[in-house]
Design a protein around this motif. Structure first.
Motif, PDB file in Angstrom:
ATOM      1  N   PRO A  12       0.845  -1.193   0.000  1.00  0.00           N
ATOM      2  CA  PRO A  12       0.000   0.000   0.000  1.00  0.00           C
ATOM      3  C   PRO A  12       0.890   1.257   0.000  1.00  0.00           C
ATOM      4  N   ASN A  13       0.369   2.356  -0.469  1.00  0.00           N
ATOM      5  CA  ASN A  13       1.043   3.670  -0.445  1.00  0.00           C
ATOM      6  C   ASN A  13       2.347   3.756  -1.215  1.00  0.00           C
ATOM      7  N   VAL A  14       2.452   3.046  -2.328  1.00  0.00           N
ATOM      8  CA  VAL A  14       3.680   3.178  -3.109  1.00  0.00           C
ATOM      9  C   VAL A  14       3.405   3.773  -4.486  1.00  0.00           C
ATOM     10  N   GLY A  15       2.164   4.178  -4.725  1.00  0.00           N
ATOM     11  CA  GLY A  15       1.818   4.773  -6.016  1.00  0.00           C
ATOM     12  C   GLY A  15       1.259   3.781  -7.006  1.00  0.00           C
ATOM     13  N   LYS A  16       0.698   2.693  -6.489  1.00  0.00           N
ATOM     14  CA  LYS A  16       0.167   1.648  -7.359  1.00  0.00           C
ATOM     15  C   LYS A  16      -1.025   2.165  -8.184  1.00  0.00           C
ATOM     16  N   SER A  17      -1.934   2.867  -7.516  1.00  0.00           N
ATOM     17  CA  SER A  17      -3.090   3.406  -8.232  1.00  0.00           C
ATOM     18  C   SER A  17      -2.657   4.418  -9.280  1.00  0.00           C
ATOM     19  N   THR A  18      -1.664   5.245  -8.921  1.00  0.00           N
ATOM     20  CA  THR A  18      -1.172   6.251  -9.864  1.00  0.00           C
ATOM     21  C   THR A  18      -0.619   5.575 -11.109  1.00  0.00           C
ATOM     22  N   LEU A  19       0.154   4.508 -10.911  1.00  0.00           N
ATOM     23  CA  LEU A  19       0.714   3.777 -12.047  1.00  0.00           C
ATOM     24  C   LEU A  19      -0.409   3.160 -12.878  1.00  0.00           C
ATOM     25  N   PHE A  20      -1.378   2.570 -12.193  1.00  0.00           N
ATOM     26  CA  PHE A  20      -2.498   1.937 -12.887  1.00  0.00           C
ATOM     27  C   PHE A  20      -3.250   2.971 -13.728  1.00  0.00           C
ATOM     28  N   ASN A  21      -3.484   4.155 -13.152  1.00  0.00           N
ATOM     29  CA  ASN A  21      -4.164   5.212 -13.898  1.00  0.00           C
ATOM     30  C   ASN A  21      -3.320   5.696 -15.070  1.00  0.00           C
ATOM     31  N   ALA A  22      -1.996   5.767 -14.865  1.00  0.00           N
ATOM     32  CA  ALA A  22      -1.114   6.201 -15.942  1.00  0.00           C
ATOM     33  C   ALA A  22      -1.152   5.199 -17.105  1.00  0.00           C
ATOM     34  N   PHE A  23      -1.279   3.924 -16.775  1.00  0.00           N
ATOM     35  CA  PHE A  23      -1.352   2.876 -17.801  1.00  0.00           C
ATOM     36  C   PHE A  23      -2.659   2.944 -18.576  1.00  0.00           C
ATOM     37  N   THR A  24      -3.753   3.046 -17.854  1.00  0.00           N
ATOM     38  CA  THR A  24      -5.039   2.775 -18.472  1.00  0.00           C
ATOM     39  C   THR A  24      -5.873   4.016 -18.739  1.00  0.00           C
ATOM     40  N   GLY A  25      -5.548   5.140 -18.106  1.00  0.00           N
ATOM     41  CA  GLY A  25      -6.364   6.341 -18.277  1.00  0.00           C
ATOM     42  C   GLY A  25      -7.793   6.062 -17.897  1.00  0.00           C
ATOM     43  N   ALA A  26      -8.708   6.403 -18.792  1.00  0.00           N
ATOM     44  CA  ALA A  26     -10.131   6.218 -18.477  1.00  0.00           C
ATOM     45  C   ALA A  26     -10.601   4.813 -18.833  1.00  0.00           C
ATOM     46  N   ARG A  27      -9.734   4.060 -19.517  1.00  0.00           N
ATOM     47  CA  ARG A  27     -10.176   2.728 -19.949  1.00  0.00           C
ATOM     48  C   ARG A  27     -10.030   1.712 -18.828  1.00  0.00           C
ATOM     49  N   GLN A  28     -10.753   1.915 -17.753  1.00  0.00           N
ATOM     50  CA  GLN A  28     -10.681   0.944 -16.662  1.00  0.00           C
ATOM     51  C   GLN A  28     -12.088   0.693 -16.146  1.00  0.00           C
ATOM     52  N   HIS A  29     -12.267  -0.490 -15.585  1.00  0.00           N
ATOM     53  CA  HIS A  29     -13.548  -0.708 -14.925  1.00  0.00           C
ATOM     54  C   HIS A  29     -13.328  -1.395 -13.589  1.00  0.00           C
ATOM     55  N   VAL A  30     -14.228  -1.083 -12.689  1.00  0.00           N
ATOM     56  CA  VAL A  30     -14.081  -1.547 -11.319  1.00  0.00           C
ATOM     57  C   VAL A  30     -15.151  -2.592 -11.045  1.00  0.00           C
ATOM     58  N   GLY A  31     -14.722  -3.718 -10.504  1.00  0.00           N
ATOM     59  CA  GLY A  31     -15.682  -4.759 -10.145  1.00  0.00           C
ATOM     60  C   GLY A  31     -15.228  -5.425  -8.868  1.00  0.00           C
ATOM     61  N   ASN A  32     -15.654  -6.646  -8.659  1.00  0.00           N
ATOM     62  CA  ASN A  32     -15.216  -7.382  -7.484  1.00  0.00           C
ATOM     63  C   ASN A  32     -14.471  -8.636  -7.896  1.00  0.00           C
ATOM     64  N   TRP A  33     -13.562  -9.086  -7.024  1.00  0.00           N
ATOM     65  CA  TRP A  33     -12.923 -10.375  -7.256  1.00  0.00           C
ATOM     66  C   TRP A  33     -13.981 -11.446  -7.062  1.00  0.00           C
ATOM     67  N   PRO A  34     -13.978 -12.473  -7.935  1.00  0.00           N
ATOM     68  CA  PRO A  34     -15.041 -13.485  -7.847  1.00  0.00           C
ATOM     69  C   PRO A  34     -15.129 -14.091  -6.454  1.00  0.00           C
ATOM     70  N   GLY A  35     -16.324 -14.091  -5.886  1.00  0.00           N
ATOM     71  CA  GLY A  35     -16.538 -14.726  -4.590  1.00  0.00           C
ATOM     72  C   GLY A  35     -16.008 -13.906  -3.426  1.00  0.00           C
ATOM     73  N   LYS A  36     -15.265 -12.832  -3.719  1.00  0.00           N
ATOM     74  CA  LYS A  36     -14.708 -12.005  -2.648  1.00  0.00           C
ATOM     75  C   LYS A  36     -15.334 -10.617  -2.731  1.00  0.00           C
ATOM     76  N   THR A  37     -15.186  -9.891  -1.667  1.00  0.00           N
ATOM     77  CA  THR A  37     -15.787  -8.558  -1.678  1.00  0.00           C
ATOM     78  C   THR A  37     -14.721  -7.476  -1.794  1.00  0.00           C
ATOM     79  N   ILE A  38     -13.606  -7.839  -2.384  1.00  0.00           N
ATOM     80  CA  ILE A  38     -12.543  -6.857  -2.570  1.00  0.00           C
ATOM     81  C   ILE A  38     -12.606  -6.299  -3.983  1.00  0.00           C
ATOM     82  N   GLU A  39     -12.394  -5.014  -4.061  1.00  0.00           N
ATOM     83  CA  GLU A  39     -12.476  -4.329  -5.336  1.00  0.00           C
ATOM     84  C   GLU A  39     -11.424  -4.846  -6.313  1.00  0.00           C
ATOM     85  N   LYS A  40     -11.856  -5.079  -7.542  1.00  0.00           N
ATOM     86  CA  LYS A  40     -10.921  -5.501  -8.578  1.00  0.00           C
ATOM     87  C   LYS A  40     -10.950  -4.475  -9.695  1.00  0.00           C
ATOM     88  N   LYS A  41      -9.775  -3.949 -10.017  1.00  0.00           N
ATOM     89  CA  LYS A  41      -9.702  -2.964 -11.091  1.00  0.00           C
ATOM     90  C   LYS A  41      -8.994  -3.586 -12.280  1.00  0.00           C
TER      91      LYS A  41
END
Lengths: 672, 77
Positions: A12-41
């Protein structure tokens, strides 16, 4: 061309989301991991003819089965075998970050190490030789600055190359003279087992040595698995005998020993022991004397921003709904349409949806403030400051964050309890979370406070929030004693460096959470408002929203229950009934049952409520049954009907008792 | 001089000699870098007296005193 899948892992807190956003821009969707309640991007990326799917793994420090996040992350790598895994690390905090790198390599993934925040490392005079690190670990290493989008292209290029390689072929870190022969020997046994393709035999052995329950139960099911487990047990006994320490400690020592060697060769720290900017800020922010006042100041600021800044936007929305409604009614009249159609549009649709959407500015601003607190690093300090207190009521400093989120909306707040590793901790936090006054209750307060307490608006609303918090603590204590005796869970938490939040980061967070509310407002509440409009018009021929209508009859039936609490009118009861669907609907329903517009509603309320009964009504609204959405999320998160039903029952009883005490006590004290 | 990590005062430094205990918390502390030989410094005690904030491996970690009790250190400053 074959589609490439790349997973992004990191602490956590190493800029993972920032990198993910830099990679994908607006082309991302948020869902859940199958069977789990954790967010999957997930997101898409095209690079020089390659079609790449990027999967954002949950932020973890390790890949043991310590939390659901860790299990999700490692199962994804093992079961879905992405073509490559980018491990993004904080260059100023390399040593601890590399612990996860070692585990990712052990898992057999094609790892690419992305050294982020190289600019901060330079400022702290940390010199990193990425070529040497690459040599030590046998994986590609790329320096990047995710915020400035520097090095991203190179990172993609290197990762695509790495993705084409065979997995499980990389040489691995050696565990030293004493351990190594045992790991090889056990690995040979594991190789003969019929493991599915994603599993690296050596990793299986290491996890068994660490007594990983999940891996153990997996191996038990395979032919010959029990023999391997028995061999591992013997080795453990042998190792404990030799080292005089448990095997977990031995393995962790070995890994950190390896990392220490790597650091010595490839990282040069010129200014050891220097105070960082974060340390300087913390001298003030978590100071023994100033820490708590500052914390209270931040909470106060959060409320001020949420309400003061929102006011002009709310006026604008109010005005535009009135304007649209006027146009629609005018149009119906001009084509000689039936009167009920004009009423449906003005009272039902515009009135209902408008009175909900008007609170969107509040909610977005609140989520914005929460995002700033999270991204800046203050949230962790808040947990640090509050842990003693939270611990006293059997909670964890981390429970504080979901509790604060509860002020926005209890739905994401209850989802946020997933950061709590202990199941009982989580359950307790979930159960008392609905007592935190969510933003959907705000419309009710604003309406009543405006009508009855115009001079003390802020103070009265603040008292309600405080009442919710106090009762949450009280119920927490009661539940801890009665439902979870002996509960205590650890508080081992990183205090990340303070960072200036980025605008994109805040907007993304704000939008993700705020749009949840709009979705609710846009669909469910719309349907409910229409439903109410029909109830108010049935049976056929009754006067709109009169006492003879269905809604009036239902309200009249339950009204006597609330007589001792000071609000025994059928209008109040009807609106509370519908508040079960969503609390903001209480306002819409009041508008409908009084059959008046926003401004006239205030007059109608003044005729049926006194300031004291209005306060009791607000107390009841604060405490009784959380909305349908919360009930369903509790069901989902606890995976049983027991806890949502329990929540409905206890909150309603509590609401009645407290509003009864407020009203009767107030009367005794001479208030009206 | 050997002490428990929980007994160190603000600003004191120590080198970890042993991490006792078992179970998930013990494992997590190891993973977070509290292994033998690591240098830890007490940065701060929370305003209410618990938990504590320590610096280890160039980052800041907070843990309760009850958890720090199981970690033994040699005081070096």
């Amino acid at each position: 061309m074959k589609k490439i899948t790349i997973a992004v892992a990191g602490n956590p807190n190493v800029g993972k989301s920032t990198l993910f956003n830099a990679f994908t821009g607006a082309r991302q969707h948020v869902g859940n991991w199958p069977g789990k309640t954790i967010e999957k991007k997930e997101g898409e990326l095209r690079h020089e003819g390659h079609n790449i799917k990027i999967v954002d793994l949950p932020g973890t420090y390790s890949l043991t089965a310590y939390s659901i996040e860790e299990i999700v992350a490692r199962n994804y790598i093992v079961d879905e075998h992405p073509d490559a895994v980018i491990h993004i690390v904080d260059s100023t905090n390399l040593e601890r970050n590399l612990y996860l790198t070692l585990q990712l390599i052990e898992l057999g993934a094609n790892v690419v190490l992305a050294l982020n925040m190289t600019d901060l490392a330079e400022k702290q005079k940390i010199e990193i030789d990425e070529k040497k690190i690459s040599h030590f670990l046998n994986i590609p290493v790329v320096k990047i600055q995710a915020r400035k989008k520097q090095g991203i292209d190179k990172l993609i290029k290197v990762t695509i190359e790495e993705a084409g390689k065979k997995r499980h072929k990389k040489p691995q870190m050696r565990y030293g003279k004493e351990l190594r022969p045992h790991i090889i020997e056990l690995g040979d046994i594991a190789k003969k087992l019929n493991l599915s393709e994603g599993y690296n035999p050596r990793w299986i052995v290491l996890k068994l040595l660490e007594c990983d329950d999940q891996v153990r139960s997996l191996v038990e099911k395979i032919d010959g698995g029990k023999e391997l487990i028995e061999e591992v047990r013997k080795t453990r006994v042998h190792l404990v005998h030799i080292f005089g320490e448990d095997v977990d400690t031995v393995l962790a020592n070995a890994r950190y020993g390896f990392i220490a060697g790597l650091m010595k060769e490839s990282v040069n720290k010129k200014a050891e022991g220097q105070l960082t900017i974060s340390d300087k800020i913390d001298r003030f922010v978590t100071n023994r004397y100033l820490g708590i006042p500052f914390f209270l100041f931040v909470m106060w600021l959060m409320f001020t921003i949420t309400f003061e800044v929102a006011a002009p936007f709310m006026d604008l929305i109010d005005w535009s709904f009135g304007w649209m409604s006027g146009i629609a009614v005018g149009w119906v009249a001009s084509v000689n349409g039936p009167e009920w159609l004009a009423s449906l549009i003005a009272d039902g649709i515009m009135g209902g949806v408008g009175s909900v959407l008007i609170f969107v500015p509040n909610i977005f601003l609140l989520f914005m403030v929460i995002a700033i607190l999270e991204d800046s690093g203050y949230m962790a300090r808040a947990a640090f400051i509050m842990d003693r207190l939270m611990h006293k009521i059997g909670l964890h400093g981390k429970s504080f964050i979901p509790m604060i989120l509860g002020f926005g909306c209890n739905v994401p707040a209850i989802m946020a309890t997933r950061t709590l590793e202990n199941k009982k901790d989580r359950l307790l936090t979930i159960l008392i979370n609905p007592l935190m006054s969510c933003s959907a209750r705000l419309p009710v307060y604003v309406l009543f406070v405006g009508a009855f307490f115009a001079e003390y608006q802020g103070l009265v609303i603040f008292s309600l929030y405080l009442l919710g918090i106090t009762l949450a603590i009280l119920m927490g204590l009661i539940f801890k004693k009665s439902l979870f005796p002996g509960l205590s869970s650890p508080f081992v938490m990183e205090l990340p460096p303070y960072r200036m939040p980025t605008l994109t980061g805040i907007l993304v967070h704000m939008w993700e959470r705020g749009s949840l509310f709009i979705k609710k407002a846009g669909t469910m509440i719309f349907v409910i408002v229409l439903f109410i409009w029909f109830l108010a018009n049935l049976p056929m021929g009754v006067e709109y929203a009169s006492q003879e209508s269905l809604i009036g009859q239902m309200g009249s039936l339950i009204a006597p229950i609330f007589e001792p609490c000071g609000f025994g009118s059928w209008q109040a009861s009807s609106s509370l009934l519908f508040g079960f669907a969503a609390k903001e609907v209480v306002v819409g329903t009041l508008g409908t049952v009084y059959g008046v517009g926003e401004e006239a509603l205030v007059d109608s309320l003044r005729n049926t409520f006194t300031p004291l009964s209005a306060y009791a009504f607000m107390v009841f609204t604060l405490l009784y049954v959380p909305c349908m959405a919360v009930i369903s999320v509790i069901k989902k998160e606890t995976n049983s009907w027991k806890w949502p039903i329990f929540t409905v029952v206890y909150t309603t009883l509590l609401a009645w008792v407290v509003s009864f005490i407020v009203y009767q006590g107030g009367l005794l004290l001479g208030f009206t | 001089m050997e002490k428990r990590l929980s007994e160190l005062l603000e600003g004191e430094k120590g080198r970890i000699t042993a991490s006792k205990g078992s179970g998930p918390v013990h494992k997590r502390l190891l993973e977070m870098g509290l292994v033998r030989g690591a240098i830890v410094e007490i940065e701060k005690v929370a305003p209410l007296g618990d938990p504590i904030e320590i610096k280890v491996k160039n980052y800041n970690l907070s843990l309760r005193k009850s958890e720090a009790e199981n970690i033994l250190v040699d005081v070096i400053e």
